[in-house]
Design an enzyme around this catalytic site. Structure first.
Site, PDB file in Angstrom:
ATOM      1  N   ARG A 108       0.831  -1.211   0.000  1.00  0.00           N
ATOM      2  CA  ARG A 108       0.000   0.000   0.000  1.00  0.00           C
ATOM      3  C   ARG A 108       0.863   1.257   0.000  1.00  0.00           C
ATOM      4  O   ARG A 108       0.548   2.246  -0.658  1.00  0.00           O
ATOM      5  CB  ARG A 108      -0.939   0.009   1.231  1.00  0.00           C
ATOM      6  CG  ARG A 108      -1.795   1.279   1.339  1.00  0.00           C
ATOM      7  CD  ARG A 108      -2.783   1.229   2.491  1.00  0.00           C
ATOM      8  NE  ARG A 108      -2.190   1.140   3.807  1.00  0.00           N
ATOM      9  CZ  ARG A 108      -1.643   2.170   4.476  1.00  0.00           C
ATOM     10  NH1 ARG A 108      -1.612   3.380   3.948  1.00  0.00           N
ATOM     11  NH2 ARG A 108      -1.135   1.980   5.681  1.00  0.00           N
ATOM     12  N   TYR A 147       9.044 -22.966  13.319  1.00  0.00           N
ATOM     13  CA  TYR A 147       9.930 -21.825  13.051  1.00  0.00           C
ATOM     14  C   TYR A 147      10.491 -21.912  11.631  1.00  0.00           C
ATOM     15  O   TYR A 147      10.381 -20.975  10.844  1.00  0.00           O
ATOM     16  CB  TYR A 147      11.065 -21.845  14.077  1.00  0.00           C
ATOM     17  CG  TYR A 147      12.039 -20.698  13.996  1.00  0.00           C
ATOM     18  CD1 TYR A 147      11.693 -19.419  14.454  1.00  0.00           C
ATOM     19  CD2 TYR A 147      13.330 -20.881  13.491  1.00  0.00           C
ATOM     20  CE1 TYR A 147      12.604 -18.370  14.403  1.00  0.00           C
ATOM     21  CE2 TYR A 147      14.249 -19.836  13.442  1.00  0.00           C
ATOM     22  CZ  TYR A 147      13.881 -18.589  13.903  1.00  0.00           C
ATOM     23  OH  TYR A 147      14.787 -17.547  13.849  1.00  0.00           O
ATOM     24  N   THR A 177      23.428 -15.174  16.078  1.00  0.00           N
ATOM     25  CA  THR A 177      23.968 -13.875  16.476  1.00  0.00           C
ATOM     26  C   THR A 177      23.794 -13.713  17.985  1.00  0.00           C
ATOM     27  O   THR A 177      22.806 -14.188  18.547  1.00  0.00           O
ATOM     28  CB  THR A 177      23.233 -12.757  15.715  1.00  0.00           C
ATOM     29  OG1 THR A 177      23.406 -12.993  14.317  1.00  0.00           O
ATOM     30  CG2 THR A 177      23.768 -11.383  16.062  1.00  0.00           C
TER      31      THR A 177
HETATM   32  P1  NAD Z   1      13.904 -11.964  20.067  1.00  0.00           P
HETATM   33  O1  NAD Z   1      13.021 -13.056  20.530  1.00  0.00           O
HETATM   34  O2  NAD Z   1      14.783 -11.275  21.049  1.00  0.00           O
HETATM   35  O3  NAD Z   1      13.049 -10.821  19.326  1.00  0.00           O
HETATM   36  C1  NAD Z   1      11.860 -11.057  18.666  1.00  0.00           C
HETATM   37  C2  NAD Z   1      10.918  -9.895  18.946  1.00  0.00           C
HETATM   38  O4  NAD Z   1       9.692 -10.096  18.226  1.00  0.00           O
HETATM   39  C3  NAD Z   1      10.537  -9.780  20.431  1.00  0.00           C
HETATM   40  O5  NAD Z   1      10.663  -8.445  20.856  1.00  0.00           O
HETATM   41  C4  NAD Z   1       9.092 -10.249  20.474  1.00  0.00           C
HETATM   42  O6  NAD Z   1       8.352  -9.687  21.537  1.00  0.00           O
HETATM   43  C5  NAD Z   1       8.597  -9.810  19.104  1.00  0.00           C
HETATM   44  N1  NAD Z   1       7.432 -10.562  18.627  1.00  0.00           N
HETATM   45  C6  NAD Z   1       7.260 -11.908  18.616  1.00  0.00           C
HETATM   46  N2  NAD Z   1       6.061 -12.217  18.093  1.00  0.00           N
HETATM   47  C7  NAD Z   1       5.471 -11.035  17.753  1.00  0.00           C
HETATM   48  C8  NAD Z   1       4.218 -10.694  17.180  1.00  0.00           C
HETATM   49  N3  NAD Z   1       3.340 -11.633  16.821  1.00  0.00           N
HETATM   50  N4  NAD Z   1       3.937  -9.377  16.973  1.00  0.00           N
HETATM   51  C9  NAD Z   1       4.820  -8.402  17.333  1.00  0.00           C
HETATM   52  N5  NAD Z   1       6.031  -8.679  17.886  1.00  0.00           N
HETATM   53  C10 NAD Z   1       6.341  -9.979  18.089  1.00  0.00           C
HETATM   54  O7  NAD Z   1      14.786 -12.560  18.880  1.00  0.00           O
HETATM   55  P2  NAD Z   1      15.993 -11.921  18.048  1.00  0.00           P
HETATM   56  O8  NAD Z   1      17.181 -12.750  18.263  1.00  0.00           O
HETATM   57  O9  NAD Z   1      16.067 -10.473  18.276  1.00  0.00           O
HETATM   58  O10 NAD Z   1      15.493 -12.202  16.566  1.00  0.00           O
HETATM   59  C11 NAD Z   1      14.907 -11.185  15.780  1.00  0.00           C
HETATM   60  C12 NAD Z   1      14.592 -11.739  14.395  1.00  0.00           C
HETATM   61  O11 NAD Z   1      15.785 -12.206  13.774  1.00  0.00           O
HETATM   62  C13 NAD Z   1      13.615 -12.911  14.430  1.00  0.00           C
HETATM   63  O12 NAD Z   1      12.744 -12.803  13.320  1.00  0.00           O
HETATM   64  C14 NAD Z   1      14.511 -14.107  14.279  1.00  0.00           C
HETATM   65  O13 NAD Z   1      13.852 -15.174  13.665  1.00  0.00           O
HETATM   66  C15 NAD Z   1      15.636 -13.552  13.398  1.00  0.00           C
HETATM   67  N6  NAD Z   1      16.877 -14.296  13.578  1.00  0.00           N
HETATM   68  C16 NAD Z   1      17.632 -14.131  14.710  1.00  0.00           C
HETATM   69  C17 NAD Z   1      18.793 -14.879  14.854  1.00  0.00           C
HETATM   70  C18 NAD Z   1      19.689 -14.722  16.054  1.00  0.00           C
HETATM   71  O14 NAD Z   1      20.643 -15.462  16.166  1.00  0.00           O
HETATM   72  N7  NAD Z   1      19.474 -13.801  16.954  1.00  0.00           N
HETATM   73  C19 NAD Z   1      19.172 -15.807  13.874  1.00  0.00           C
HETATM   74  C20 NAD Z   1      18.351 -15.967  12.767  1.00  0.00           C
HETATM   75  C21 NAD Z   1      17.213 -15.195  12.616  1.00  0.00           C
HETATM   76  N1  UDP Z   2      -2.577  -4.895   5.389  1.00  0.00           N
HETATM   77  C1  UDP Z   2      -2.164  -4.193   6.499  1.00  0.00           C
HETATM   78  N2  UDP Z   2      -1.878  -2.863   6.368  1.00  0.00           N
HETATM   79  C2  UDP Z   2      -1.993  -2.205   5.214  1.00  0.00           C
HETATM   80  C3  UDP Z   2      -2.421  -2.919   4.063  1.00  0.00           C
HETATM   81  C4  UDP Z   2      -2.691  -4.275   4.194  1.00  0.00           C
HETATM   82  O1  UDP Z   2      -2.032  -4.750   7.579  1.00  0.00           O
HETATM   83  O2  UDP Z   2      -1.717  -1.000   5.174  1.00  0.00           O
HETATM   84  C5  UDP Z   2      -2.829  -6.316   5.533  1.00  0.00           C
HETATM   85  C6  UDP Z   2      -4.295  -6.666   5.323  1.00  0.00           C
HETATM   86  O3  UDP Z   2      -4.686  -7.460   6.437  1.00  0.00           O
HETATM   87  C7  UDP Z   2      -4.271  -7.539   4.094  1.00  0.00           C
HETATM   88  C8  UDP Z   2      -2.848  -8.035   4.003  1.00  0.00           C
HETATM   89  O4  UDP Z   2      -2.075  -6.989   4.552  1.00  0.00           O
HETATM   90  O5  UDP Z   2      -5.133  -8.646   4.214  1.00  0.00           O
HETATM   91  C9  UDP Z   2      -2.389  -8.301   2.582  1.00  0.00           C
HETATM   92  O6  UDP Z   2      -2.642  -7.151   1.826  1.00  0.00           O
HETATM   93  P1  UDP Z   2      -2.775  -7.207   0.245  1.00  0.00           P
HETATM   94  O7  UDP Z   2      -3.126  -5.833  -0.223  1.00  0.00           O
HETATM   95  O8  UDP Z   2      -1.574  -7.818  -0.334  1.00  0.00           O
HETATM   96  O9  UDP Z   2      -3.940  -8.238  -0.036  1.00  0.00           O
HETATM   97  P2  UDP Z   2      -5.486  -8.253   0.347  1.00  0.00           P
HETATM   98  O10 UDP Z   2      -5.633  -9.301   1.392  1.00  0.00           O
HETATM   99  O11 UDP Z   2      -5.884  -6.884   0.843  1.00  0.00           O
HETATM  100  O12 UDP Z   2      -6.132  -8.616  -0.933  1.00  0.00           O
END
Ligand code: NAD
Ligand code: UDP
Ligand code: UDP
Length: 315
Positions: A108, A147, A177
């Site tokens: 968007r 995951y 990391t």
């Molecule tokens: P972390 O668990 O410290 O951080 C993840 C953050 O995401 C947290 O603050 C958590 O509260 C937030 N979060 C989780 N689910 C959420 C949701 N549904 N909505 C909003 N926030 C949400 O982990 P990290 O080590 O900081 O990792 C960060 C990213 O990097 C992740 O996507 C992880 O998969 C990726 N990653 C990290 C490593 C590493 O070694 N640290 C390696 C590979 C990939």
């Molecule tokens: N979406 C959002 N913020 C935005 C625009 C979209 O969170 O500003 C979310 C919304 O839930 C939508 C999804 O992103 O279903 C995918 O958006 P897209 O436009 O690709 O497809 P849509 O589902 O709207 O056809």
């Protein structure tokens, strides 16, 4: 200094996300940090609340989000095996629904969006070191599947939005990391070993400790993420970001004992299911495309991390 942008970091209160928010603010940008505090903490971003260019929004990325930004770093997802296996359905939802919502938002706004993917997309790899061309060896029905497959599906979504909607995407495959602000009890190996050593407790080797990992210090990784986001538009990735120095887990334990001066013993515990036996990034693509390679050795990074955890354990 580069022009000021409005940058959103999902997962910004987590380990990597908080370092990224601090760096982007220091670089002069406006930062919107979005997090539901699943594994992130207020303490991680405490130093930023007073900054008028920093804004925090408590929000779960599995729900739609309507905000206005120029760039998105999508880091929201628990990263420690202990945390991502605690509620595996939520983990997959976060990766998949979170990616759809953030991609919809980016579409968007016509905003550039970077996905924090992972070396786990390679599973237990049969190609070593891992290149981006390797398509991986993941068990879809094992305990790490929530995951690994969630992250793989997120990569699929990123590349489909790129092909179908010409979105400006970046996919970073991050290898292990570590550094300050990891949670002391989040179960990952570096924090576990340092906390155990500082408390004089036995160090828990899962299996015989012969499995390998490659450990990147957080500052190097943040340089890589910002480098990838700033690269020319043809550099979508996927791009491996990690430190190619490879160590056995036993060698890591011995290093931590030496650097902390601890008296800890090593105890073997059962190896978790599907635990990859070896992992090491081939970073040629990052070197060539964004002139990036880590500069901090494991010993230097461990010293800094041990200093941080001394404060946590003593405090
Ligand atoms: P972390 O668990 O410290 O951080 C993840 C953050 O995401 C947290 O603050 C958590 O509260 C937030 N979060 C989780 N689910 C959420 C949701 N549904 N909505 C909003 N926030 C949400 O982990 P990290 O080590 O900081 O990792 C960060 C990213 O990097 C992740 O996507 C992880 O998969 C990726 N990653 C990290 C490593 C590493 O070694 N640290 C390696 C590979 C990939
Ligand atoms: N979406 C959002 N913020 C935005 C625009 C979209 O969170 O500003 C979310 C919304 O839930 C939508 C999804 O992103 O279903 C995918 O958006 P897209 O436009 O690709 O497809 P849509 O589902 O709207 O056809
Ligand atoms: N590990 C260990 N002892 C611990 C924690 C982890 O031996 O207390 C091992 C784990 O089995 C794996 C490696 O260390 O082989 C890295 O584990 P981590 O959970 O940090 O990340 P992974 O790379 O497995 O996602």
């Amino acid at each position: 200094m580069a022009a000021t942008k409005r940058i959103m970091v999902t997962g910004g209160a987590g380990f990597l996300g908080s370092h990224l928010c601090h760096r982007l603010i220091a670089d002069g940008h406006d930062v919107l940090c979005v997090d539901n505090f699943y594994t992130g903490t207020r303490e991680n971003i405490l130093g930023l609340y007073d900054n008028p260019r920093f804004e925090f929004l408590r929000h779960d990325v599995t729900f739609p989000l309507y905000v206005e930004v120029d760039e998105i770093y999508n880091l929201a997802c628990p990263a420690s095996p202990v945390h991502y296996q605690h509620d595996p359905v939520q983990t997959t939802k976060t990766s998949v629904h979170g990616a759809i919502n953030m991609l919809g938002l980016a579409k968007r706004l016509n905003a550039k969006i970077l996905q924090a993917s992972t070396s786990e997309v390679y599973g237990d790899p049969s190609v070593h070191p891992q290149t981006e061309a390797y398509t991986g060896n993941v068990n879809p029905i094992g305990p790490r599947g929530c995951y690994d497959e969630g992250k793989r599906c997120a990569e699929t979504l990123f590349f489909d939005y790129y092909r179908q909607h010409q979105l400006n995407i970046r996919v970073a495959r991050i290898f292990n990391t570590y550094g300050p602000r990891m949670l002391p009890d989040d179960g990952r190996v570096v924090s576990n070993f340092i906390v155990q050593a500082l408390k004089g407790e036995p160090i828990t080797l899962y299996g015989d400790g012969s499995q390998t990992r490659s450990f990147c210090y957080v500052d190097d990784l943040i340089d890589g993420l910002i480098g990838l986001m700033g690269a020319s538009d043809d550099v979508t990735g996927p791009m491996n970001l990690g430190n190619p120095g490879e160590f056995t887990i036993r060698a890591l334990a011995e290093k931590v004992i030496t650097l902390t001066g601890a008296k800890s013993t090593l105890v073997e515990q059962p190896l978790p299911a599907d635990d990859p036996l070896q992992r090491c990034p081939d970073i040629s693509f990052a070197q060539e495309a964004i002139n990036w390679q880590p500069g901090i050795t494991l010993d230097q990074g461990l010293e800094k991390t041990i200093d941080y955890f001394r404060g946590v354990v003593d405090g």
